[in-house]
Design an enzyme around this catalytic site. Structure first.
Site, mmCIF file in Angstrom:
data_model
loop_
_atom_site.group_PDB
_atom_site.id
_atom_site.type_symbol
_atom_site.label_atom_id
_atom_site.label_comp_id
_atom_site.label_asym_id
_atom_site.label_seq_id
_atom_site.Cartn_x
_atom_site.Cartn_y
_atom_site.Cartn_z
ATOM 1 N N GLY A 1 0.691 -1.483 0.042
ATOM 2 C CA GLY A 1 0.146 -0.182 -0.042
ATOM 3 C C GLY A 1 0.821 1.531 0.211
ATOM 4 O O GLY A 1 0.578 2.445 -0.323
ATOM 5 N N ASP B 1 1.683 -11.361 6.793
ATOM 6 C CA ASP B 1 2.383 -10.846 5.929
ATOM 7 C C ASP B 1 3.821 -10.016 5.704
ATOM 8 O O ASP B 1 4.338 -9.642 5.201
ATOM 9 C CB ASP B 1 1.132 -9.807 5.478
#
Ligand code: AMP
Ligand code: MG
Length: 479
Positions: A90, A246
């Site tokens: 992101g 993650d």
């Protein structure tokens, strides 16, 4: 001098649904904070060219070098046990891959480089605090011999980033053997995209584990490197803080230096992260959490292991359970070396745990106690040194069975127990100074932490634990 980077972008050759192709967003006024000359040279990049205007523009994301194929990677992940089907880069852009001087493939990624399709509500930016923290701690980890992503450069952007306060913006150039995470596999598995999982598996095997034979071989290999990594963290008193899937690197590198910290005084339940309310990622929990994360990884590969689901689960479970033996062996190797043992005896675990239990009771400083075994100062870390002395009698007797006394063991002890670690209060102080434009403490810490096993008498103040009022009890992701 012009900057030629010989990119060879294997990830960009994977199917389109693995990423979004886009360039970083330019920033107002890039300025270099620090360049890692040694790492640049390893990568075959000319440090002088990277320091020049064109190089800094590349490091800030203002210019895309020839041959780069910038992209944001898609991934998912379990965060604090809850599954998020889509995370992804992101605020990061993979610029490309290079083959380094030793023939190893390395990713060059920018972090804090602007919004991507995976940004959700985020601004795609980073402020100077987390960028310098990651630079300092990841490079310290490397110097300590811990597998880790690396920091190539940190630049300021000349722009403000809005968090609790207005903060100076920054971009980190990060280098890693890849940015494939357990969460990358989960991204495809949760979509029942078996072809995606297979393509990622084949890419991962070719890139990281060429000797691995299929999905089970891959699981076994990842389990082994993650077990060694966890043992290494434990041996240096490192608390990762966000062991989400993650943030679990498929090749066993430490990745994502959000709220991580090194312990000062030892306690197994130590937690720093402000968002870790229940102590899920406490120091002592790290090996179990690694197993949990590896189970999530294995689950992704089940359809590729066996058409018979029960058989697949059984085989995958057995592979994940190999963690325990790898971890125990690695932990014993690490801690035997820390107390200067060269041979193995069954009672060594009790001896090591005896020391740790006493350290916890007395709040002894983790780093200073082990380093102090090499120079006779360990007992000073205990409120009641007699408690250390009673342990040291067993230790001496154990060394004697190797035909050695403490003096003979001391050089080996000093070689594996660092004098310097990135103590949290010093990292915070360096960040505080940087926010006011003074990077001197940051540079000093970088320089000292590049040689953590050497006594550096001029920098003895950096070996000191925090005074009570200096102690940092909470760390923040501070994205
Ligand atoms: P992390 O906490 O760094 O592991 O990040 C978790 C997720 O949030 C990842 O998908 C990040 O890319 C994303 N993220 C974190 N900070 C930002 C930001 N400032 N802008 C956009 N996305 C972000
Ligand atoms: Mg992350």
């Amino acid at each position: 001098m012009s900057l030629q980077i010989a990119f060879d972008n294997s990830y960009a050759r994977l199917p389109d649904r693995f990423f979004a192709r886009l360039a970083p967003e330019p920033v107002a006024a890039p300025a270099l904070i620090r360049l890692n000359d040694a790492l640049a040279a390893e990568l075959g990049l000319d440090p002088a060219a990277l320091r020049a205007e064109e190089g800094v523009a590349i490091l800030a994301g203002n210019s895309t070098p020839q041959g780069a194929e910038p992209l944001a990677q898609a991934y998912a992940g379990h965060q604090f046990g809850g599954f998020v089907p889509q995370l992804g880069d992101g605020r990061a852009h993979l610029i490309g891959e290079v083959i380094d001087r030793q023939g190893r493939r390395r990713d060059i990624q920018l972090k804090g480089s602007g919004r991507t399709p995976f940004s959700r509500a985020g601004d795609g930016r980073a402020w100077v605090g987390p960028v310098l923290r990651e630079y300092l701690v990841s490079e310290a980890m490397n110097a300590l011999g811990v597998p880790t992503t690396r920091a190539l450069a940190a630049v300021t952007t000349g722009e403000w980033v809005f968090r609790e306060d207005r903060m100076p913006g920054a971009v980190l150039a990060r280098v890693a053997s890849s940015h494939i995470r357990v969460g990358t596999f989960q991204f495809f598995a949760v979509r029942q995209d078996i072809d995606g999982v297979r393509a990622l598996m084949e890419h991962t095997i070719a890139r990281h584990y060429p000797e691995a034979d299929g999905p089970l071989g891959l699981i076994r290999a990842v389990v082994a490197v993650q077990a060694r990594l966890a043992a290494r963290w434990m041996a240096i008193g490192f608390v990762h803080g966000v062991m989400n899937t993650d943030n679990t690197h498929i090749a066993g590198e430490t990745i994502d230096y959000g709220p991580c910290a090194f312990m000062d005084s030892y306690h197994p339940e130590t937690v720093f992260s402000s968002i870790d309310q229940f102590g899920r990622y406490a120091y002592a929990n790290q090996p179990q959490i690694a197993v949990w994360n590896l189970a999530q990884f294995a689950t992704c590969l089940l359809p590729l292991i066996d058409a018979d689901q029960d058989a697949a689960v059984e085989a995958a479970t057995a592979a994940v359970h190999e963690f325990s033996d790898h971890y125990t062996a690695a932990w014993l190797d690490e801690f035997r070396a820390k107390i200067g043992l060269a041979t193995a005896e069954p009672a060594d675990r009790d001896l090591i745990e005896g020391l740790l239990a006493r350290m916890a009771r007395h709040g002894a400083d983790f780093t200073r106690t082990f380093r102090g075994l090499a120079d006779g100062t360990a007992r000073d870390e205990f409120d009641d040194p007699a408690d250390f002395d009673s342990w040291a009698q067993h230790w001496q007797a154990r060394l004697a069975r190797e035909g050695r006394d403490i003096a003979a063991a001391q050089p080996g002890i000093a070689a594996v127990n660092p004098a310097f670690i990135p103590r949290n209060h010093q990292v915070e102080a360096a960040i505080g100074a940087a926010v006011t434009g003074d990077y001197t403490p940051f540079h000093r810490l970088c320089d000292v932490l590049a040689r953590p096993f050497e006594d550096q008498p001029r920098h003895a103040d950096l070996q000191a634990p925090p005074r009570p009022e200096e102690a940092v009890r909470q760390t923040f992701c501070g994205t």
